[in-house]
Design a protein around this motif. Structure first.
Motif, PDB file in Angstrom:
ATOM      1  N   GLU A  55       0.825  -1.208   0.000  1.00  0.00           N
ATOM      2  CA  GLU A  55       0.000   0.000   0.000  1.00  0.00           C
ATOM      3  C   GLU A  55       0.866   1.270   0.000  1.00  0.00           C
ATOM      4  O   GLU A  55       0.610   2.211  -0.755  1.00  0.00           O
ATOM      5  CB  GLU A  55      -0.908  -0.042   1.240  1.00  0.00           C
ATOM      6  N   GLY A  56       1.883   1.272   0.864  1.00  0.00           N
ATOM      7  CA  GLY A  56       2.720   2.468   0.989  1.00  0.00           C
ATOM      8  C   GLY A  56       3.459   2.792  -0.299  1.00  0.00           C
ATOM      9  O   GLY A  56       3.658   3.972  -0.639  1.00  0.00           O
ATOM     10  N   ALA A  78      -7.519  -5.098  -4.087  1.00  0.00           N
ATOM     11  CA  ALA A  78      -8.221  -5.168  -2.798  1.00  0.00           C
ATOM     12  C   ALA A  78      -8.171  -3.853  -2.019  1.00  0.00           C
ATOM     13  O   ALA A  78      -9.079  -3.546  -1.237  1.00  0.00           O
ATOM     14  CB  ALA A  78      -7.641  -6.301  -1.960  1.00  0.00           C
ATOM     15  N   TYR A  79      -7.119  -3.046  -2.258  1.00  0.00           N
ATOM     16  CA  TYR A  79      -7.024  -1.767  -1.534  1.00  0.00           C
ATOM     17  C   TYR A  79      -8.141  -0.795  -1.915  1.00  0.00           C
ATOM     18  O   TYR A  79      -8.406   0.158  -1.189  1.00  0.00           O
ATOM     19  CB  TYR A  79      -5.658  -1.113  -1.761  1.00  0.00           C
ATOM     20  N   THR A  80      -8.778  -1.043  -3.068  1.00  0.00           N
ATOM     21  CA  THR A  80      -9.939  -0.238  -3.465  1.00  0.00           C
ATOM     22  C   THR A  80     -10.951  -0.167  -2.327  1.00  0.00           C
ATOM     23  O   THR A  80     -11.557   0.879  -2.081  1.00  0.00           O
ATOM     24  CB  THR A  80     -10.653  -0.923  -4.660  1.00  0.00           C
ATOM     25  N   HIS A  81     -11.115  -1.313  -1.664  1.00  0.00           N
ATOM     26  CA  HIS A  81     -12.207  -1.453  -0.705  1.00  0.00           C
ATOM     27  C   HIS A  81     -11.787  -1.129   0.727  1.00  0.00           C
ATOM     28  O   HIS A  81     -12.614  -1.178   1.632  1.00  0.00           O
ATOM     29  CB  HIS A  81     -12.749  -2.896  -0.770  1.00  0.00           C
ATOM     30  N   SER A  83      -8.626   1.184   1.520  1.00  0.00           N
ATOM     31  CA  SER A  83      -7.516   2.108   1.784  1.00  0.00           C
ATOM     32  C   SER A  83      -7.897   3.583   1.804  1.00  0.00           C
ATOM     33  O   SER A  83      -8.046   4.234   0.753  1.00  0.00           O
ATOM     34  CB  SER A  83      -6.399   1.895   0.761  1.00  0.00           C
ATOM     35  N   ILE A  84      -7.970   4.127   3.009  1.00  0.00           N
ATOM     36  CA  ILE A  84      -8.130   5.578   3.156  1.00  0.00           C
ATOM     37  C   ILE A  84      -6.827   6.267   2.730  1.00  0.00           C
ATOM     38  O   ILE A  84      -6.840   7.372   2.204  1.00  0.00           O
ATOM     39  CB  ILE A  84      -8.492   5.919   4.616  1.00  0.00           C
TER      40      ILE A  84
END
Ligand code: DQA
Length: 146
Positions: A55-56, A78-81, A83-84
């Motif tokens: 993510e980072g 998956a980060y779509t759902h 990751s702020i």
């Protein structure tokens, strides 16, 4: 103009990952199609195509796009759902971003129906397999010319 394609976690497994959902093309084969299409549209289009499971790292690449990319095409996977952090990065840099998915996330499990990044994206393309990437090039060229 430079277009930055960012791919999130597990998309490095395309080709063998749930082919019934995501198709049989590898990410490298999708990248080759993107590059071919871009060349045919405008030889001056520069394609930067990346994947990360972290993510980072995706956040850093979005930050670096400020001033260096005309648009971002983002399959955050998956980060779509979740990751702020990705959402805040997109808002912070102000580079027009197009959210894309291979699968039609709205026809799948309910946890995939919510996108935390869609509200800060210019638009969303989902459900067309590798063609989602090709449609996104056209969308990116259109919004950067407008
Ligand atoms: C995906 C859809 C996501 O829900 C999933 O987590 C992925 C891939 C797609 O391209 O269809 O990894 O972004």
């Amino acid at each position: 103009m430079r277009l930055l394609f960012l791919n999130g976690p597990n998309l490095n497994l395309l080709g063998t990952r749930e082919p019934g959902v995501y198709g049989r093309l590898t990410l490298a084969e999708i990248e080759a199609r993107v590059r071919d299409t871009a060349r045919g549209l405008d030889p001056l289009l520069e394609i930067d195509f990346r994947q990360s499971n972290h993510e980072g790292e995706l956040i850093t690449w979005i930050q670096e796009a400020r001033g260096s990319a005309g648009a971002i095409v983002l399959n955050a996977a998956a980060y779509t759902h979740t990751s702020i952090g990705l959402r805040d990065a997109i808002s912070a840099v102000g580079v027009p971003t197009i959210e894309i998915h291979l699968s039609n996330v709205h026809a799948r499990e309910s946890f995939r129906h919510q996108s935390l990044i869609a509200p800060v994206c210019r638009g969303v393309i989902a459900g067309f397999g590798a063609e989602s990437y090709i449609l996104a090039i056209h969308a990116a060229v259109t919004i950067t010319k407008a």
